[in-house]
Write an enzyme that holds these catalytic residues in place. Structure first.
Site, mmCIF file in Angstrom:
data_model
loop_
_atom_site.group_PDB
_atom_site.id
_atom_site.type_symbol
_atom_site.label_atom_id
_atom_site.label_comp_id
_atom_site.label_asym_id
_atom_site.label_seq_id
_atom_site.Cartn_x
_atom_site.Cartn_y
_atom_site.Cartn_z
ATOM 1 N N HIS A 77 -4.154 8.262 4.812
ATOM 2 C CA HIS A 77 -2.810 8.100 4.254
ATOM 3 C C HIS A 77 -2.854 8.287 2.735
ATOM 4 O O HIS A 77 -3.912 8.218 2.117
ATOM 5 C CB HIS A 77 -2.263 6.716 4.605
ATOM 6 C CG HIS A 77 -3.151 5.599 4.160
ATOM 7 N ND1 HIS A 77 -3.251 5.213 2.837
ATOM 8 C CD2 HIS A 77 -4.030 4.838 4.845
ATOM 9 C CE1 HIS A 77 -4.136 4.237 2.738
ATOM 10 N NE2 HIS A 77 -4.631 3.988 3.937
ATOM 11 N N ARG A 160 2.170 2.864 6.890
ATOM 12 C CA ARG A 160 1.831 3.808 5.821
ATOM 13 C C ARG A 160 1.167 5.076 6.361
ATOM 14 O O ARG A 160 1.229 6.130 5.730
ATOM 15 C CB ARG A 160 0.936 3.153 4.763
ATOM 16 C CG ARG A 160 -0.440 2.719 5.245
ATOM 17 C CD ARG A 160 -1.294 2.226 4.073
ATOM 18 N NE ARG A 160 -2.580 1.684 4.464
ATOM 19 C CZ ARG A 160 -2.825 0.402 4.696
ATOM 20 N NH1 ARG A 160 -1.854 -0.488 4.599
ATOM 21 N NH2 ARG A 160 -4.033 -0.001 5.022
#
Ligand SMILES: *[C@@H]1O[C@H](CO)[C@@H](O)[C@H](O)[C@H]1NC(C)=O
Ligand SMILES: *[C@@H]1O[C@H](CO)[C@@H](O)[C@H](O)[C@H]1NC(C)=O
Ligand SMILES: *[C@@H]1O[C@H](CO)[C@@H](O)[C@H](O)[C@H]1NC(C)=O
Ligand SMILES: *[C@@H]1O[C@H](CO)[C@@H](O)[C@H](O)[C@H]1NC(C)=O
Ligand SMILES: *[C@@H]1O[C@H](CO)[C@@H](O)[C@H](O)[C@H]1NC(C)=O
Ligand SMILES: *[C@@H]1O[C@H](CO)[C@@H](O)[C@H](O)[C@H]1NC(C)=O
Ligand SMILES: *[C@@H]1O[C@H](CO)[C@@H](O)[C@H](O)[C@H]1NC(C)=O
Ligand SMILES: *[C@@H]1O[C@H](CO)[C@@H](O)[C@H](O)[C@H]1NC(C)=O
Ligand SMILES: *[C@@H]1O[C@H](CO)[C@@H](O)[C@H](O)[C@H]1NC(C)=O
Length: 461
Positions: A77, A160
């Protein structure tokens, strides 16, 4: 000298405004090169470095005599705020300093009215932009395939990570939409794999019980603690002298260092935070090594059950490369992987979104850093000395590994190549050529560790 020449050129061409002499600040982050402000420190923040294009000894371009037939991206991420537990500790450290120190001067002056405002766990705007940039870069690199097909996309379920996948798709979409030669098919997230306890998930660890609950989970802490006792005391002495009353512990010194990358990625354009200048260049190198020890002894070769946790994904990768059913008895979910809707085998492009620890385990399950000597807990080894291994080189924010198959002139068999953050990692154990590549068959043979299940049986002990 170069600047003066550019200034004169601008004057000559455009006219005479003194404003022209002020160079436009260069953006810190870009699609092609990633984060490039103050690289002598920002490329040494371990997993908190923003992605940057890592120098490669082998050219990372697709060789002229080859075409890409397959491209898997495995991505971390984008940049995020600190985790919830860390954000509380950073806040307390700042409050402690501000309550106990009477006078902030020089490079500490900003602390006088610094307000701790970082959130927890989610992507920052800078991190969102990183993922969009990654989608653009991937499309551009693999345009020949991306024009006529779309990647099959999976994400681990944490917010996320899912948001990172969406932003990456956004960057891919925009680039494809602007490509006159491209068809009109666009990707979306195909599978989200749950991170709930007990979930079989090849993009998130947690299933190896004896690792999670046993002594192996403490090896990294011990190695880091030893290294802290080597590099932190001198810093601690200086800061506590500079800030009378602060009386910071060695752990709080590390927190103060963490605040440099976290405040930097909290700025939309990645402006270097004033926390960064409280430490020297060589102290940042020591800090980067501290983070490398965490990954290497947590999920890499330094941990008996580190690489084992990357086996599930590696076996999925073998299945995709060979277009044959997944054979795995570790962390794969056979319900998902036996269904062509949730695990197709006929695609040319795949994109998976995960975390730093999981990617570290996967890289070591694949043996990518098998030629790296064990990391010392008392003497810094640079990434160069470690054959391209460091946390910052491998799992920075928005890290991306590409696993490619190439069809090359003069080679009947397809070849496999692995590129981690733009650095070609010469493959191990399969007779790699000067471009770091192996034939598909030899590559699959070299994945014996994953194919045999590694030490997975020890997870149940
Ligand atoms: C980044 O943003 C800050 C604050 O908005 C601005 O002062 C700075 O010039 C910008 N830097 C770059 C490199 O764009
Ligand atoms: C703060 O520190 C500076 C530099 O050491 C010193 O000149 C100044 O007198 C100090 N101010 C107070 C209020 O202590
Ligand atoms: C920091 O801690 C103070 C005192 O506990 C609290 O009031 C404040 O909301 C916290 N700030 C953040 C951003 O967590
Ligand atoms: C990508 O494009 C497709 C087709 O237009 C659309 O369904 C999807 O929502 C887009 N995704 C993103 C993240 O932009
Ligand atoms: C496997 O995936 C299926 C389909 O998503 C899900 O229902 C099941 O709970 C998963 N099983 C495990 C052990 O993760
Ligand atoms: C540090 O490394 C040495 C040599 O490899 C090892 O014997 C020792 O157990 C390590 N100590 C810690 C705390 O990791
Ligand atoms: C500094 O902190 C330590 C605990 O970390 C404490 O034992 C010591 O008394 C403190 N020193 C001063 C001068 O406050
Ligand atoms: C999940 O993983 C466990 C442990 O390897 C395995 O025993 C189980 O069969 C797997 N479940 C599914 C649905 O694949
Ligand atoms: C990497 O080293 C491990 C441990 O020695 C071994 O099991 C594995 O097969 C090696 N991987 C490759 C690709 O050579």
């Amino acid at each position: 000298m170069a600047f003066a020449a550019a200034g004169l050129l601008a004057l000559g061409v455009v006219g005479s405004s003194s404003a022209l002499l002020i160079p436009k600040p260069q953006a810190c982050d870009s699609v092609q090169s990633g984060y490039q402000c103050q690289p002598q420190i920002s490329h040494f923040w371990g997993q908190y470095s923003p992605y940057f294009s890592v120098p490669s000894e082998i050219p990372a371009d697709v060789p002229l005599t080859c075409s890409v037939t397959f491209a898997q991206i495995l991505s971390r991420h984008g940049a995020r705020d600190p985790t919830a537990s860390k954000t509380a500790k950073y806040n307390s450290t700042i409050i402690k300093i501000q309550n106990n120190v009477a006078n902030f001067t020089g490079k500490y002056a900003f602390l006088d009215d610094y307000e701790y405002t970082l959130g927890a766990d989610q992507l920052t705007d800078f991190g969102r932009q990183q993922m969009e940039n990654s989608g653009i870069k991937y499309y551009q690199r693999y345009a020949n395939l991306a024009r006529k097909s779309v990647p099959f996309v999976r994400s681990s379920s944490e917010d996320r990570v899912v948001e990172s996948a969406e932003r990456w798709i956004d960057g891919f979409n925009q680039t494809k939409a602007g490509d006159w030669w491209a068809n009109k098919n666009y990707p979306s997230i195909n599978v989200v794999i749950s991170e709930a306890a007990g979930s079989n998930n090849t993009l998130n660890h947690d299933l190896c019980n004896s690792f999670e609950n046993g002594p192996d989970s403490t090896i990294a802490d011990a190695a880091q603690k030893t290294w802290v006792s080597v590099f932190v005391p001198a810093i601690q002495k200086r800061i506590n002298t500079d800030l009378p009353g602060a009386n910071l512990t060695s752990t709080e010194i590390i927190y103060l260092m963490d605040l440099c990358p976290f405040n930097t990625v909290a700025s939309p354009n990645g402006t270097i935070s004033p926390f960064c200048s409280l430490f020297t260049e060589s102290e940042w190198h020591d800090y980067g090594y501290y983070e490398s020890l965490n990954k290497y002894y947590g999920y890499g070769a330094g941990n008996p059950l580190g690489p084992t946790q990357g086996i599930g994904f590696t076996n999925e990768l073998i299945a995709r490369l060979t277009k044959k059913a997944v054979q795995d008895h570790t962390s794969t979910n056979s319900t998902l992987d036996s269904n062509p809707v949730t695990f197709p085998l006929d695609r040319a492009l795949y994109a998976d979104f995960s975390h730093d620890n999981d990617m570290t385990a996967i890289f070591f399950a694949m043996g990518l850093y098998n030629s790296t000597a064990p990391l010392s807990n008392t003497t810094l080894q640079t990434a160069q000395q470690s054959n391209g291994y460091s946390a910052a080189y491998t799992v920075p924010f928005a890290a991306r590994a590409y696993i490619e198959k190439l069809q090359c002139l003069g080679h009947k068999e397809e070849m496999v190549r692995v590129i981690v953050n733009d650095r070609v990692i010469p493959l191990q154990g399969c007779g790699a050529d000067w471009l770091g590549r192996c034939g598909l068959g030899a590559f699959v043979d070299s994945m014996a560790f994953a194919r045999s299940g590694g030490g997975w049986a020890s997870c149940a002990v």
